[in-house]
Design a protein around this motif. Structure first.
Motif, PDB file in Angstrom:
ATOM      1  N   MET A  29       0.880  -1.282  -0.036  1.00 34.02           N
ATOM      2  CA  MET A  29       0.021  -0.100   0.031  1.00 34.02           C
ATOM      3  C   MET A  29       0.844   1.301  -0.053  1.00 34.02           C
ATOM      4  N   TYR A  30       2.058   1.303   0.785  1.00 35.76           N
ATOM      5  CA  TYR A  30       2.965   2.529   0.684  1.00 35.76           C
ATOM      6  C   TYR A  30       4.460   1.728   0.406  1.00 35.76           C
ATOM      7  N   PRO A  31       4.565   1.706  -0.727  1.00 34.29           N
ATOM      8  CA  PRO A  31       5.938   1.249  -1.175  1.00 34.29           C
ATOM      9  C   PRO A  31       7.104   1.997  -0.460  1.00 34.29           C
ATOM     10  N   GLU A  32       7.007   3.175  -0.073  1.00 28.91           N
ATOM     11  CA  GLU A  32       8.234   3.896   0.406  1.00 28.91           C
ATOM     12  C   GLU A  32       8.384   3.335   1.829  1.00 28.91           C
ATOM     13  N   LEU A  33       7.569   2.657   2.355  1.00 29.22           N
ATOM     14  CA  LEU A  33       7.840   1.886   3.639  1.00 29.22           C
ATOM     15  C   LEU A  33       9.045   0.930   3.580  1.00 29.22           C
ATOM     16  N   LYS A  34       9.092   0.312   2.256  1.00 29.21           N
ATOM     17  CA  LYS A  34      10.030  -0.901   1.884  1.00 29.21           C
ATOM     18  C   LYS A  34      11.436  -0.398   1.823  1.00 29.21           C
ATOM     19  N   LYS A  35      11.670   0.913   1.730  1.00 36.51           N
ATOM     20  CA  LYS A  35      12.856   1.506   1.511  1.00 36.51           C
ATOM     21  C   LYS A  35      13.461   1.697   3.082  1.00 36.51           C
ATOM     22  N   LEU A  36      12.683   1.744   4.289  1.00 37.08           N
ATOM     23  CA  LEU A  36      13.376   1.842   5.387  1.00 37.08           C
ATOM     24  C   LEU A  36      14.250   0.584   5.750  1.00 37.08           C
ATOM     25  N   SER A  37      15.530   1.067   6.242  1.00 36.70           N
ATOM     26  CA  SER A  37      16.525  -0.066   6.701  1.00 36.70           C
ATOM     27  C   SER A  37      16.252  -0.987   7.446  1.00 36.70           C
ATOM     28  N   ILE A  97      -1.731 -11.029  15.445  1.00 43.19           N
ATOM     29  CA  ILE A  97      -2.289  -9.743  15.788  1.00 43.19           C
ATOM     30  C   ILE A  97      -3.689  -9.983  15.560  1.00 43.19           C
ATOM     31  N   ASP A  98      -4.565  -9.181  15.892  1.00 45.01           N
ATOM     32  CA  ASP A  98      -6.059  -9.033  15.739  1.00 45.01           C
ATOM     33  C   ASP A  98      -6.343  -7.469  15.785  1.00 45.01           C
ATOM     34  N   ASN A  99      -7.988  -7.403  15.482  1.00 43.35           N
ATOM     35  CA  ASN A  99      -8.183  -5.958  15.301  1.00 43.35           C
ATOM     36  C   ASN A  99      -8.481  -5.161  16.689  1.00 43.35           C
ATOM     37  N   PHE A 100      -8.384  -5.905  17.564  1.00 40.86           N
ATOM     38  CA  PHE A 100      -8.185  -5.088  19.047  1.00 40.86           C
ATOM     39  C   PHE A 100      -7.032  -4.724  19.545  1.00 40.86           C
ATOM     40  N   ASP A 101      -5.956  -5.081  19.192  1.00 36.68           N
ATOM     41  CA  ASP A 101      -4.518  -4.757  19.350  1.00 36.68           C
ATOM     42  C   ASP A 101      -4.123  -3.382  18.861  1.00 36.68           C
ATOM     43  N   GLU A 102      -3.271  -2.650  19.953  1.00 31.57           N
ATOM     44  CA  GLU A 102      -2.810  -1.580  19.655  1.00 31.57           C
ATOM     45  C   GLU A 102      -1.476  -1.800  18.858  1.00 31.57           C
ATOM     46  N   ILE A 103      -1.307  -1.414  17.471  1.00 33.72           N
ATOM     47  CA  ILE A 103      -0.216  -1.556  16.883  1.00 33.72           C
ATOM     48  C   ILE A 103       0.436  -0.179  16.579  1.00 33.72           C
ATOM     49  N   ALA A 104       1.896  -0.180  16.626  1.00 34.73           N
ATOM     50  CA  ALA A 104       2.653   1.082  16.515  1.00 34.73           C
ATOM     51  C   ALA A 104       3.976   0.446  15.437  1.00 34.73           C
ATOM     52  N   LEU A 105       4.044   1.468  14.472  1.00 39.33           N
ATOM     53  CA  LEU A 105       5.284   1.229  13.467  1.00 39.33           C
ATOM     54  C   LEU A 105       6.320   2.214  13.965  1.00 39.33           C
ATOM     55  N   ILE A 106       7.508   1.654  14.156  1.00 37.58           N
ATOM     56  CA  ILE A 106       8.487   2.130  14.772  1.00 37.58           C
ATOM     57  C   ILE A 106       9.829   2.193  13.630  1.00 37.58           C
ATOM     58  N   PRO A 107      10.002   3.456  13.219  1.00 36.62           N
ATOM     59  CA  PRO A 107      10.863   3.451  12.251  1.00 36.62           C
ATOM     60  C   PRO A 107      12.384   3.582  12.806  1.00 36.62           C
ATOM     61  N   PRO A 108      13.435   3.194  11.908  1.00 37.75           N
ATOM     62  CA  PRO A 108      14.906   3.374  12.577  1.00 37.75           C
ATOM     63  C   PRO A 108      14.887   4.760  13.162  1.00 37.75           C
ATOM     64  N   VAL A 109      15.847   4.736  14.148  1.00 33.09           N
ATOM     65  CA  VAL A 109      15.970   6.066  14.866  1.00 33.09           C
ATOM     66  C   VAL A 109      17.660   6.436  14.705  1.00 33.09           C
ATOM     67  N   SER A 110      17.957   7.611  14.368  1.00 38.10           N
ATOM     68  CA  SER A 110      19.178   8.133  14.349  1.00 38.10           C
ATOM     69  C   SER A 110      19.348   9.134  15.513  1.00 38.10           C
ATOM     70  N   GLY A 111      20.671   9.147  15.785  1.00 41.03           N
ATOM     71  CA  GLY A 111      20.725  10.217  16.787  1.00 41.03           C
ATOM     72  C   GLY A 111      22.102  10.750  17.088  1.00 41.03           C
ATOM     73  N   GLY A 112      22.481  11.527  17.826  1.00 42.82           N
ATOM     74  CA  GLY A 112      23.786  11.986  17.845  1.00 42.82           C
ATOM     75  C   GLY A 112      23.904  12.560  19.370  1.00 42.82           C
TER      76      GLY A 112
END
Length: 84
Positions: free
Chosen positions: A44-52, A69-84
């Motif tokens: 659905m969102y091809p740009e997501l596949k580009k994440l490391s 997973i089912d429809n009642f679970d709380e789901i979160a997408l967590i991308p790679p994190v960069s920092g300094g």
């Protein structure tokens, strides 16, 4: 199913949450896994596949690809994190 989005995932999808209706191709009645969710979102969102990497949390805990997973679970997408 509501998915919480953070960082670049929020930018890619254009919202801080994503609602997936149960009638979607992903929302069949059989059990679903985190891996299937990631594959569906990648289509659905091809740009997501580009994440490391893309972590998924289910009910406030990091989940493996084989986590059910089912429809009642709380789901979160967590991308790679960069920092300094």
């Amino acid at each position: 199913m509501t998915i919480l989005l953070f960082g670049v995932t929020k930018d890619i999808i254009g919202s801080s949450t994503l609602s997936m209706p149960s009638s979607s191709e992903f929302g069949s009645k059989r059990s679903k896994t985190v891996k299937e969710l990631k594959e569906y979102l990648g289509k659905m969102y091809p740009e997501l596949k580009k994440l490391s990497s893309l972590a998924v949390a289910v009910n406030n805990s990091y989940a493996n690809d084989d986590t059910i997973i089912d429809n009642f679970d709380e789901i979160a997408l967590i991308p790679p994190v960069s920092g300094g």
